[in-house]
Structures are given as C-alpha cells and as structure tokens.
Write an enzyme that holds these catalytic residues in place. Structure first.
Site, PDB file in Angstrom:
ATOM      1  N   THR A  96     -50.542  -4.492 -22.151  1.00  0.00           N
ATOM      2  CA  THR A  96     -49.450  -3.943 -23.118  1.00  0.00           C
ATOM      3  C   THR A  96     -48.730  -5.498 -22.868  1.00  0.00           C
ATOM      4  O   THR A  96     -48.897  -6.303 -21.924  1.00  0.00           O
ATOM      5  CB  THR A  96     -48.338  -2.995 -22.270  1.00  0.00           C
ATOM      6  OG1 THR A  96     -47.547  -2.656 -23.105  1.00  0.00           O
ATOM      7  CG2 THR A  96     -47.945  -3.413 -20.793  1.00  0.00           C
TER       8      THR A  96
ATOM      9  N   CYS B 271     -38.684  -3.448 -19.001  1.00  0.00           N
ATOM     10  CA  CYS B 271     -39.373  -2.548 -18.992  1.00  0.00           C
ATOM     11  C   CYS B 271     -40.622  -2.596 -17.849  1.00  0.00           C
ATOM     12  O   CYS B 271     -40.710  -3.689 -17.444  1.00  0.00           O
ATOM     13  CB  CYS B 271     -40.283  -2.181 -20.278  1.00  0.00           C
ATOM     14  SG  CYS B 271     -39.425  -1.922 -21.658  1.00  0.00           S
TER      15      CYS B 271
ATOM     16  N   HIS C  65     -45.818   1.920 -20.412  1.00  0.00           N
ATOM     17  CA  HIS C  65     -45.078   0.930 -20.795  1.00  0.00           C
ATOM     18  C   HIS C  65     -43.735   1.701 -20.585  1.00  0.00           C
ATOM     19  O   HIS C  65     -43.207   2.146 -21.612  1.00  0.00           O
ATOM     20  CB  HIS C  65     -45.331   0.346 -21.926  1.00  0.00           C
ATOM     21  CG  HIS C  65     -44.365  -0.997 -22.347  1.00  0.00           C
ATOM     22  ND1 HIS C  65     -44.863  -1.944 -22.849  1.00  0.00           N
ATOM     23  CD2 HIS C  65     -42.871  -1.011 -22.163  1.00  0.00           C
ATOM     24  CE1 HIS C  65     -43.757  -2.804 -22.897  1.00  0.00           C
ATOM     25  NE2 HIS C  65     -42.669  -2.268 -22.645  1.00  0.00           N
TER      26      HIS C  65
END
Lengths: 206, 159
Positions: free
Chosen positions: B22, B28, B45
C-alpha cells in the site's frame, strides 16, 4: 442507497466545472500579479472517484510533492490542496525569489512562500465561489508539507471518508508560458456541501 | 514477484510468495497480519478509527470493521486466528503547523483504534512504525512476514 455523487448528470457536472473555472480563473489572475508573469490555467477537470482509486487522479500516491493544505469552513466546507512537483516548486521559487535551486532542500522561508501562494490561490478561488453561490466561506491558515501525494491528500479525504466513499475533486492545472507548472489545485467539498452548492444555484439534485 | 496492491480504505489477502503493497500512508494505518505456518497474509489500509452508527458501506475504511473482515478473509484462505501476528505502520501527522483539532490528530487515534481491535481479537502486535510526520509506503511479505517501510526523508527500514 447509492452515493448521490454517482448520480450527477452531465449538466450538473458542467455546473461544477464552471464554478471551478471561475474560481481558478481568479486564482490564476492573483498568481499572475504575484509573479508578474502571465499564468494560464486549463479548464478544470471534475473527477468523481472512489477513495480506492484516488491515487490515479493525483498521478500516483507515492509521487513526491510540495503540498499546501487549506481547510475551508463556512456555509460550504471542504478541503483545498495545492500540489506541485519539486521541479515546479523550484521553478516558482526562482521566479519569485530570483535564486535558482540545485537540490531539493527547502528552507522555512521557502515553505512560507508556498503557504502564501496557497493563501492567495485559495482566497481568490473561494471569494469567486462565494460570489457565485452567495454562500459565505473562509479558509484556514495554510499548512505545508513535502511528502508523498497520497499521504498529504489523505488529510482532506478523512473529512469525506466519515460519510462517503466517493470524493468530488475539482482539479486545475496552471501554466506559465510554455511551461506546464506541473501542479494540481484541488477543491474537495465535504459531502453535505455538494448539495448546498447545487441548491444555491437552483439546480435540483432530484 | 507478484505484488497485490491495496488502495486507500481497502484490504486484501495474499499467499506465499506474493507481496502486499500500500502506497502513501499518511494518517492512515497499514495493518499487516500473517499466519506464518500457512503463509497467508493480509493487509488493510485503514483510514478512520471507528465506523459511525449507520450501516457501513465500506467496512475496509474503519479500524473496528476492517480488521475483523481481514481476519475472516484470511481464515477463509486457511489461516488460523490464534497463530496470527500483526505489524503496523502509519498514523503520522502530516501537517505539523495545523491546530491540534481532533480531526487533525486522526493519526494517533487510528493507531489506538487498531490496537484496541487487535487486542479484542487476541492478535499480538510484533512490531510497529507509527506516528511521526512522514508518509509511508509499505510492502508486506507473505514469505516471512517482514514489513518494509519506505519514507521520503528516512529511507527504508524493515520491521
């Protein structure tokens, strides 16, 4: 229920594009005055994208950018971002400060220059939009960071993410002469503000 | 080498020798979970701490709904829950000059919600690289459970 953004028709999208056009036109003029050079812009693109696909719009989530963030509050709320590649950031600094940069090191002074550019672009964009919609809105003090585009944009997306899985981005690119100032200027209205914008213009979302 | 890409507010699983990736984690949090016996790995994520009251359209977005869903998908692929271990990365504060309103402190809140959810599922955290002010890109190997973290300012590290 499907996301209301996904039901926007071509006419409604063109309304958003036109608002972006007016706002960005004012912003480009303000930037021209600041830089004492002609700044042009392209007709904005309106993107309606899912959160999972958003990195394609910004040219890759890992792309290193100079990012300026402004939070918009008032009757219409949202997030604004100015994102520049480091090459473009150096190009602007050279025009404004008259010194050329060899490396990717930026001083506090350099960063405050970009905060001020963000201020000027954001302020002129919002005042045009405010006149057009007759809604009051104002921008926060800008914040600046040099990092991955996705990580920076995430700050604006979390305001949207709490309520929606879809983001509306009005994206403008600026030009100086034949140089594409490789940049994006994004406005991401909060989900409930999209409706406010349309209502203020007498467009029925149905 | 096959790379499985996980977008923002998304999750996916992989098996040996695939790598889960990711890109551009800011506030995040990347939640990486693996059962090293079966080499079934998963990556979420996570964007926000806790889902609201309404029915959640995308459970992968919130810590408290994404992690149980990820664990379930891994179990469907043959992983055993009490063998699972977790590694975390992300939860940064991207803009240091902003006021510390709740929404801006979202990074630490995301990390906290992830830890609470993992504790509830009895999945131990083996390593983490959280907080700070830098965006991160992570690769999670289903071969050995190593998590490779790239930042712009601090280079590469493996946890």
């Amino acid at each position: 229920m499907t996301d209301p953004l996904l039901r926007l028709n071509e006419f409604q999208l063109s309304v958003l594009r036109e608002i972006g056009n007016i706002g960005a036109g004012h912003a480009a003029t303000a930037l021209s005055v600041l830089m004492q050079k002609e700044i042009d812009m392209q007709v904005p693109n309106v993107h309606i994208v899912s959160l999972q696909e958003i990195d394609e719009v910004i040219g890759g989530a890992e792309q290193l950018v100079m990012g300026v963030f402004l939070r918009v509050e008032g009757e219409i709320s949202g997030s604004m971002f100015l994102m520049l590649t480091l090459e473009s950031a150096k190009f602007l600094l050279q025009i404004l400060m008259g010194e050329s940069r060899q490396d990717d090191q930026f001083s506090e002074m350099d960063l405050s220059v970009f905060m001020e550019i963000g201020n000027i672009l954001g302020g002129s964009y919002l005042s045009a939009m405010s006149d057009f919609t007759n809604k009051q809105m104002h921008a926060s003090v800008p914040a600046v960071a040099i990092d991955m585009a996705g990580a920076i944009l995430g700050v604006g997306l979390m305001h949207i993410g709490q309520y929606s899985d879809t983001a509306l981005l009005v994206d403008t690119e600026f030009w100086q002469g034949n140089n594409n100032v490789d940049s994006h200027f994004f406005f991401l209205p909060d989900p409930d503000s999209v409706e406010t914008i349309f209502k203020s213009l007498g467009v029925d979302l149905g | 080498m096959n790379i499985v890409k996980v977008g923002m507010a998304d999750l996916d699983t992989a098996t040996d020798p695939e790598i889960l990736r990711t890109v551009g984690l800011g506030s995040c949090v990347g939640v990486a979970i693996i059962d090293l016996n079966t080499k079934v790995a998963g990556l979420a994520h996570v964007m926000l701490p806790i889902a609201g009251k309404e029915a959640v359209e995308n459970p992968a977005k919130f810590a408290d709904t994404a992690i149980p869903l990820l664990v379930e998908k891994m179990r469907n692929n043959g992983a055993i829950q009490n063998r699972m271990i977790a590694k975390l990365a992300g939860g940064a504060q991207m803009f240091t000059t902003l006021n510390q309103s709740d929404l801006i402190r979202i990074g630490p809140r995301n990390v906290e919600a992830v830890k609470q959810t993992l504790a509830r599922l009895n999945i131990p955290i083996r390593a983490e690289d959280t907080g700070g002010n830098s965006g991160r890109t992570i690769d999670f190997s289903s071969v050995d459970g190593s998590l490779t973290i790239r930042t712009v300012s601090q280079g590469v590290k493996v946890i």
